[in-house]
Write a protein that holds these residues in place. Sequence first.
Motif, PDB file in Angstrom:
ATOM      1  N   PHE A  50       0.855  -1.185   0.000  1.00 47.47           N
ATOM      2  CA  PHE A  50       0.000   0.000   0.000  1.00 47.47           C
ATOM      3  C   PHE A  50       0.888   1.232   0.000  1.00 47.47           C
ATOM      4  O   PHE A  50       2.115   1.149   0.130  1.00 47.47           O
ATOM      5  CB  PHE A  50      -0.955   0.011   1.198  1.00 47.47           C
ATOM      6  CG  PHE A  50      -0.296   0.240   2.536  1.00 47.47           C
ATOM      7  CD1 PHE A  50      -0.219   1.511   3.090  1.00 47.47           C
ATOM      8  CD2 PHE A  50       0.252  -0.822   3.255  1.00 47.47           C
ATOM      9  CE1 PHE A  50       0.387   1.726   4.321  1.00 47.47           C
ATOM     10  CE2 PHE A  50       0.859  -0.618   4.487  1.00 47.47           C
ATOM     11  CZ  PHE A  50       0.926   0.665   5.023  1.00 47.47           C
ATOM     12  N   VAL A  51       0.267   2.399  -0.130  1.00 42.43           N
ATOM     13  CA  VAL A  51       0.981   3.676  -0.141  1.00 42.43           C
ATOM     14  C   VAL A  51       0.465   4.544   0.989  1.00 42.43           C
ATOM     15  O   VAL A  51      -0.752   4.701   1.149  1.00 42.43           O
ATOM     16  CB  VAL A  51       0.794   4.418  -1.483  1.00 42.43           C
ATOM     17  CG1 VAL A  51       1.504   5.766  -1.453  1.00 42.43           C
ATOM     18  CG2 VAL A  51       1.282   3.575  -2.641  1.00 42.43           C
ATOM     19  N   ALA A  52       1.373   5.100   1.789  1.00 40.24           N
ATOM     20  CA  ALA A  52       1.012   6.077   2.813  1.00 40.24           C
ATOM     21  C   ALA A  52       1.498   7.449   2.357  1.00 40.24           C
ATOM     22  O   ALA A  52       2.635   7.585   1.896  1.00 40.24           O
ATOM     23  CB  ALA A  52       1.636   5.714   4.154  1.00 40.24           C
ATOM     24  N   VAL A  53       0.648   8.459   2.508  1.00 39.22           N
ATOM     25  CA  VAL A  53       0.956   9.817   2.053  1.00 39.22           C
ATOM     26  C   VAL A  53       1.002  10.747   3.258  1.00 39.22           C
ATOM     27  O   VAL A  53       0.115  10.733   4.109  1.00 39.22           O
ATOM     28  CB  VAL A  53      -0.097  10.314   1.039  1.00 39.22           C
ATOM     29  CG1 VAL A  53       0.214  11.751   0.595  1.00 39.22           C
ATOM     30  CG2 VAL A  53      -0.155   9.381  -0.167  1.00 39.22           C
ATOM     31  N   GLY A  54       2.047  11.580   3.307  1.00 40.04           N
ATOM     32  CA  GLY A  54       2.273  12.465   4.438  1.00 40.04           C
ATOM     33  C   GLY A  54       1.365  13.680   4.490  1.00 40.04           C
ATOM     34  O   GLY A  54       0.446  13.843   3.682  1.00 40.04           O
ATOM     35  N   ASP A  55       1.642  14.557   5.436  1.00 36.82           N
ATOM     36  CA  ASP A  55       0.817  15.732   5.731  1.00 36.82           C
ATOM     37  C   ASP A  55       0.788  16.684   4.536  1.00 36.82           C
ATOM     38  O   ASP A  55       1.833  17.121   4.055  1.00 36.82           O
ATOM     39  CB  ASP A  55       1.380  16.472   6.943  1.00 36.82           C
ATOM     40  CG  ASP A  55       1.531  15.584   8.173  1.00 36.82           C
ATOM     41  OD1 ASP A  55       1.876  14.395   8.019  1.00 36.82           O
ATOM     42  OD2 ASP A  55       1.312  16.086   9.280  1.00 36.82           O
ATOM     43  N   ILE A  56      -0.414  17.046   4.101  1.00 36.42           N
ATOM     44  CA  ILE A  56      -0.596  17.848   2.889  1.00 36.42           C
ATOM     45  C   ILE A  56      -0.709  19.339   3.211  1.00 36.42           C
ATOM     46  O   ILE A  56      -0.181  20.191   2.500  1.00 36.42           O
ATOM     47  CB  ILE A  56      -1.838  17.375   2.109  1.00 36.42           C
ATOM     48  CG1 ILE A  56      -1.698  15.892   1.754  1.00 36.42           C
ATOM     49  CG2 ILE A  56      -2.037  18.211   0.845  1.00 36.42           C
ATOM     50  CD1 ILE A  56      -2.992  15.245   1.285  1.00 36.42           C
ATOM     51  N   HIS A  57      -1.428  19.687   4.248  1.00 30.92           N
ATOM     52  CA  HIS A  57      -1.544  21.073   4.727  1.00 30.92           C
ATOM     53  C   HIS A  57      -1.882  22.074   3.621  1.00 30.92           C
ATOM     54  O   HIS A  57      -1.169  23.065   3.414  1.00 30.92           O
ATOM     55  CB  HIS A  57      -0.269  21.503   5.439  1.00 30.92           C
ATOM     56  CG  HIS A  57      -0.197  21.064   6.872  1.00 30.92           C
ATOM     57  ND1 HIS A  57      -1.154  21.426   7.807  1.00 30.92           N
ATOM     58  CD2 HIS A  57       0.698  20.305   7.527  1.00 30.92           C
ATOM     59  CE1 HIS A  57      -0.842  20.901   8.975  1.00 30.92           C
ATOM     60  NE2 HIS A  57       0.273  20.199   8.838  1.00 30.92           N
ATOM     61  N   GLY A  58      -2.966  21.809   2.918  1.00 34.73           N
ATOM     62  CA  GLY A  58      -3.479  22.798   1.970  1.00 34.73           C
ATOM     63  C   GLY A  58      -2.712  22.924   0.668  1.00 34.73           C
ATOM     64  O   GLY A  58      -3.008  23.813  -0.132  1.00 34.73           O
TER      65      GLY A  58
ATOM     66  N   VAL B  89      -3.300   5.533   1.618  1.00 34.49           N
ATOM     67  CA  VAL B  89      -3.675   5.878   2.987  1.00 34.49           C
ATOM     68  C   VAL B  89      -3.054   7.239   3.300  1.00 34.49           C
ATOM     69  O   VAL B  89      -1.829   7.400   3.212  1.00 34.49           O
ATOM     70  CB  VAL B  89      -3.177   4.834   4.002  1.00 34.49           C
ATOM     71  CG1 VAL B  89      -3.663   5.192   5.404  1.00 34.49           C
ATOM     72  CG2 VAL B  89      -3.649   3.441   3.612  1.00 34.49           C
ATOM     73  N   PHE B  90      -3.882   8.203   3.648  1.00 35.73           N
ATOM     74  CA  PHE B  90      -3.433   9.558   3.942  1.00 35.73           C
ATOM     75  C   PHE B  90      -3.414   9.752   5.454  1.00 35.73           C
ATOM     76  O   PHE B  90      -4.391   9.434   6.140  1.00 35.73           O
ATOM     77  CB  PHE B  90      -4.356  10.574   3.268  1.00 35.73           C
ATOM     78  CG  PHE B  90      -4.330  10.511   1.771  1.00 35.73           C
ATOM     79  CD1 PHE B  90      -3.474  11.319   1.040  1.00 35.73           C
ATOM     80  CD2 PHE B  90      -5.150   9.626   1.082  1.00 35.73           C
ATOM     81  CE1 PHE B  90      -3.432  11.254  -0.342  1.00 35.73           C
ATOM     82  CE2 PHE B  90      -5.121   9.547  -0.302  1.00 35.73           C
ATOM     83  CZ  PHE B  90      -4.260  10.364  -1.018  1.00 35.73           C
TER      84      PHE B  90
ATOM     85  N   THR C  88     -11.106   1.712  -2.298  1.00 36.65           N
ATOM     86  CA  THR C  88     -10.123   0.789  -2.866  1.00 36.65           C
ATOM     87  C   THR C  88      -9.240   0.172  -1.779  1.00 36.65           C
ATOM     88  O   THR C  88      -8.141  -0.306  -2.066  1.00 36.65           O
ATOM     89  CB  THR C  88      -9.251   1.511  -3.906  1.00 36.65           C
ATOM     90  OG1 THR C  88      -8.656   2.687  -3.313  1.00 36.65           O
ATOM     91  CG2 THR C  88     -10.080   1.926  -5.107  1.00 36.65           C
ATOM     92  N   GLY C  89      -9.724   0.199  -0.541  1.00 43.09           N
ATOM     93  CA  GLY C  89      -9.013  -0.455   0.543  1.00 43.09           C
ATOM     94  C   GLY C  89      -8.070   0.418   1.331  1.00 43.09           C
ATOM     95  O   GLY C  89      -7.409  -0.051   2.262  1.00 43.09           O
ATOM     96  N   GLY C  90      -7.967   1.700   0.987  1.00 40.94           N
ATOM     97  CA  GLY C  90      -7.129   2.637   1.720  1.00 40.94           C
ATOM     98  C   GLY C  90      -7.952   3.462   2.692  1.00 40.94           C
ATOM     99  O   GLY C  90      -8.903   2.965   3.290  1.00 40.94           O
TER     100      GLY C  90
END
Length: 248
Positions: free
Chosen positions: A28-36, A58-59, A85-87
Motif C-alpha cells: 500500500f501507499v502512505a501519504v504524508g501531511d498535505i496542509h493545503g 492511505v493519507f 479501494t481499501g485505503g
Amino acid sequence: MTGLSSLLHRLGLGRPGFDAALAPDRAFVAVGDIHGMHDLLDALIAKLATEAPDLPLVFVGDYVDRGPDSAGVLRRLMELDPDATGGGCLLGNHEAMMLEFLDTPDSAGRLWMANGGAETLRSFGIADPEDHPFETLRDRLRAAAGDALLDWLSQRPLIWQSGNVVVSHAGGDPNLPIEPRRGHGLLWGHPHLFDTPRKDGLWMVHGHFILDAPVMKAGRIGIDTGAFQTGRLTAAIIEPGYVRFIHS
C-alpha cells in the motif's frame, strides 16, 4: 529483575530493540501531511499512478491549514475516495481543531486560528477572517463547505492497519496498545515515540513531526517532510520487507 537490570530499565538502557519484520497483508501507499498544498497533492497522485498503480492509498491526516488551498485538498480527497479501494483518509490534529471550531467556535477558535485556521477559512472563500466573530466564521464555514464534506471529515478514523503495519497521524504512545480511544497520542504525538521501540511487533507509519527526509527506523516510518514549507510532499510505498519513498 536484578538491581542492575532494574537500574538499566529505569534509565531506558538495556531495553530490547525492535526487530519485527515489516509485514503488511499487501502493498500500500502512505501519504504524508498535505496542509493545503493542493498542487503538490495532484502532482504526487499523478506520480503514484505510474510508480504504484492500483495500490491502496492511505493519507495520514493534516489536510488543512498552513497552505493556500485546504478546501481544494479536502474536496480532492473526498472525490478520490481511497476507502473504496481499501485505503483511507485518517484524522489529523488540524482536522480535529477544525471540527472542534465547528462545534464550539468561541472556545476553540483562538487555537485553530493560531495554527493555520485563517488560511483554511480563506480557501473556502471567507475573506478577512481576523475581522469577524468566531460564531460568524463558523456559520460561514458550514455554508461554504457543505454538509456532505463536513460529514465526511467528521467520520475520518484515527488508525488504518494492514498486517503488523499501523498508520496513524502522530504515532501514539509506544508503551501502550494501539487503540482509537487513545486519540491524544495518535493525533498530537507522544514524547517517547522516538526513543522507545514498540514491544508488540507493530510498525507505526506516521506524519505530524516534520523531518528533513523520511525515516524508517526501529519500527517507525515517518513521512511528514513539511510540504507547506519545503514544497515536498512525501509518500511511502510499503511492501512486505521493503519501503520506497517518493516525493511530489
